[in-house]
Design a protein around this motif. Structure first.
Motif, mmCIF file in Angstrom:
data_model
loop_
_atom_site.group_PDB
_atom_site.id
_atom_site.type_symbol
_atom_site.label_atom_id
_atom_site.label_comp_id
_atom_site.label_asym_id
_atom_site.label_seq_id
_atom_site.Cartn_x
_atom_site.Cartn_y
_atom_site.Cartn_z
ATOM 1 N N MET A 20 74.089 63.938 2.566
ATOM 2 C CA MET A 20 74.241 63.701 3.996
ATOM 3 C C MET A 20 73.875 62.277 4.422
ATOM 4 S SD MET A 20 75.480 66.477 5.087
ATOM 5 C CE MET A 20 75.368 66.268 6.840
ATOM 6 N N LEU A 21 72.847 61.743 3.899
ATOM 7 C CA LEU A 21 72.344 60.457 4.373
ATOM 8 C C LEU A 21 73.381 59.335 4.393
ATOM 9 C CD1 LEU A 21 69.833 59.091 5.470
ATOM 10 C CD2 LEU A 21 69.180 58.542 3.140
ATOM 11 N N PRO A 22 74.169 59.171 3.337
ATOM 12 C CA PRO A 22 75.133 58.066 3.371
ATOM 13 C C PRO A 22 76.224 58.220 4.441
ATOM 14 C CG PRO A 22 74.849 58.868 1.137
ATOM 15 C CD PRO A 22 74.159 59.832 2.047
ATOM 16 N N HIS A 23 76.419 59.413 4.969
ATOM 17 C CA HIS A 23 77.522 59.656 5.892
ATOM 18 C C HIS A 23 77.096 59.731 7.355
ATOM 19 C CE1 HIS A 23 80.102 60.359 2.477
ATOM 20 N NE2 HIS A 23 79.173 61.149 1.982
ATOM 21 N N LEU A 24 75.822 59.641 7.640
ATOM 22 C CA LEU A 24 75.351 59.789 9.011
ATOM 23 C C LEU A 24 75.315 58.451 9.738
ATOM 24 C CD1 LEU A 24 72.373 62.247 8.464
ATOM 25 C CD2 LEU A 24 74.647 62.782 9.316
ATOM 26 N N HIS A 25 75.693 58.489 11.007
ATOM 27 C CA HIS A 25 75.607 57.288 11.834
ATOM 28 C C HIS A 25 74.232 57.207 12.484
ATOM 29 C CE1 HIS A 25 79.802 56.355 11.322
ATOM 30 N NE2 HIS A 25 80.091 57.629 11.557
ATOM 31 N N GLU A 26 73.740 58.333 12.962
ATOM 32 C CA GLU A 26 72.381 58.418 13.483
ATOM 33 C C GLU A 26 71.600 59.345 12.566
ATOM 34 O OE1 GLU A 26 71.666 59.251 17.566
ATOM 35 O OE2 GLU A 26 73.459 58.166 18.192
ATOM 36 N N ILE A 27 70.508 58.870 12.035
ATOM 37 C CA ILE A 27 69.765 59.642 11.049
ATOM 38 C C ILE A 27 68.628 60.407 11.731
ATOM 39 C CG2 ILE A 27 68.386 59.491 8.953
ATOM 40 C CD1 ILE A 27 69.891 56.861 8.374
ATOM 41 N N PRO A 28 68.704 61.743 11.728
ATOM 42 C CA PRO A 28 67.594 62.526 12.274
ATOM 43 C C PRO A 28 66.428 62.530 11.285
ATOM 44 C CG PRO A 28 69.251 63.990 11.382
ATOM 45 C CD PRO A 28 69.792 62.592 11.261
ATOM 46 N N SER A 29 65.269 62.914 11.747
ATOM 47 C CA SER A 29 64.126 63.007 10.848
ATOM 48 C C SER A 29 64.368 64.135 9.847
ATOM 49 C CB SER A 29 62.848 63.273 11.631
ATOM 50 O OG SER A 29 62.869 64.586 12.162
ATOM 51 N N LEU A 30 63.678 64.060 8.746
ATOM 52 C CA LEU A 30 63.822 65.093 7.725
ATOM 53 C C LEU A 30 63.387 66.449 8.264
ATOM 54 C CD1 LEU A 30 64.539 65.878 4.856
ATOM 55 C CD2 LEU A 30 62.221 65.237 4.183
ATOM 56 N N ASP A 31 62.319 66.479 9.068
ATOM 57 C CA ASP A 31 61.860 67.741 9.655
ATOM 58 C C ASP A 31 62.935 68.355 10.548
ATOM 59 O OD1 ASP A 31 59.421 67.740 8.383
ATOM 60 O OD2 ASP A 31 58.399 66.703 10.026
ATOM 61 N N ALA A 32 63.596 67.531 11.349
ATOM 62 C CA ALA A 32 64.657 68.042 12.214
ATOM 63 C C ALA A 32 65.832 68.554 11.379
ATOM 64 C CB ALA A 32 65.121 66.954 13.171
ATOM 65 N N PHE A 33 66.154 67.835 10.312
ATOM 66 C CA PHE A 33 67.273 68.243 9.462
ATOM 67 C C PHE A 33 66.995 69.565 8.763
ATOM 68 C CE2 PHE A 33 69.491 68.269 5.386
ATOM 69 C CZ PHE A 33 70.796 68.111 5.816
ATOM 70 N N THR A 34 65.772 69.754 8.268
ATOM 71 C CA THR A 34 65.452 70.971 7.530
ATOM 72 C C THR A 34 65.084 72.125 8.442
ATOM 73 O OG1 THR A 34 63.158 70.274 7.262
ATOM 74 C CG2 THR A 34 64.691 69.742 5.468
ATOM 75 N N GLY A 35 64.981 71.869 9.728
ATOM 76 C CA GLY A 35 64.704 72.945 10.669
ATOM 77 C C GLY A 35 63.241 73.299 10.792
ATOM 78 N N SER A 36 62.366 72.481 10.222
ATOM 79 C CA SER A 36 60.939 72.775 10.359
ATOM 80 C C SER A 36 60.418 72.152 11.651
ATOM 81 C CB SER A 36 60.166 72.252 9.151
ATOM 82 O OG SER A 36 60.391 70.878 8.980
ATOM 83 N N PRO A 37 59.527 72.852 12.316
ATOM 84 C CA PRO A 37 59.024 72.328 13.586
ATOM 85 C C PRO A 37 58.146 71.104 13.359
ATOM 86 C CG PRO A 37 57.803 74.277 12.954
ATOM 87 C CD PRO A 37 58.923 74.117 11.959
ATOM 88 N N GLY A 38 58.263 70.159 14.233
ATOM 89 C CA GLY A 38 57.413 68.982 14.148
ATOM 90 C C GLY A 38 56.020 69.300 14.676
ATOM 91 N N ASP A 39 55.022 68.953 13.910
ATOM 92 C CA ASP A 39 53.638 69.200 14.312
ATOM 93 C C ASP A 39 52.914 67.862 14.374
ATOM 94 O OD1 ASP A 39 51.144 70.170 14.854
ATOM 95 O OD2 ASP A 39 50.883 71.191 12.931
#
Length: 61
Positions: A20-39
């Motif tokens: 995914m990383l090479p194809h994204l224009h805006e890169i979300p955080s890894l936590d957002a991508f994996t669906g884990s809540p940010g703490d």
């Protein structure tokens, strides 16, 4: 069941880095991508632990 969740997270991380990383224009955080809540408290604790480790290493010099 915890091991299965950890394996699934790792597979998603590998997808993140490998595909995914090479194809994204805006890169979300890894936590957002994996669906884990940010703490924020856990993140601050990790940052402080890393700096404490650096301080101990520098104090040994």
């Amino acid at each position: 069941m915890r091991g299965a969740a950890m394996r699934l997270r790792r597979e998603r991380e590998m997808t993140w880095w490998g595909a995914m990383l090479p194809h994204l224009h805006e890169i979300p955080s890894l936590d957002a991508f994996t669906g884990s809540p940010g703490d924020p408290a856990a993140r601050a604790e990790r940052v402080n632990a890393a700096w404490d480790k650096i301080d101990r290493a520098l104090a040994r010099r």
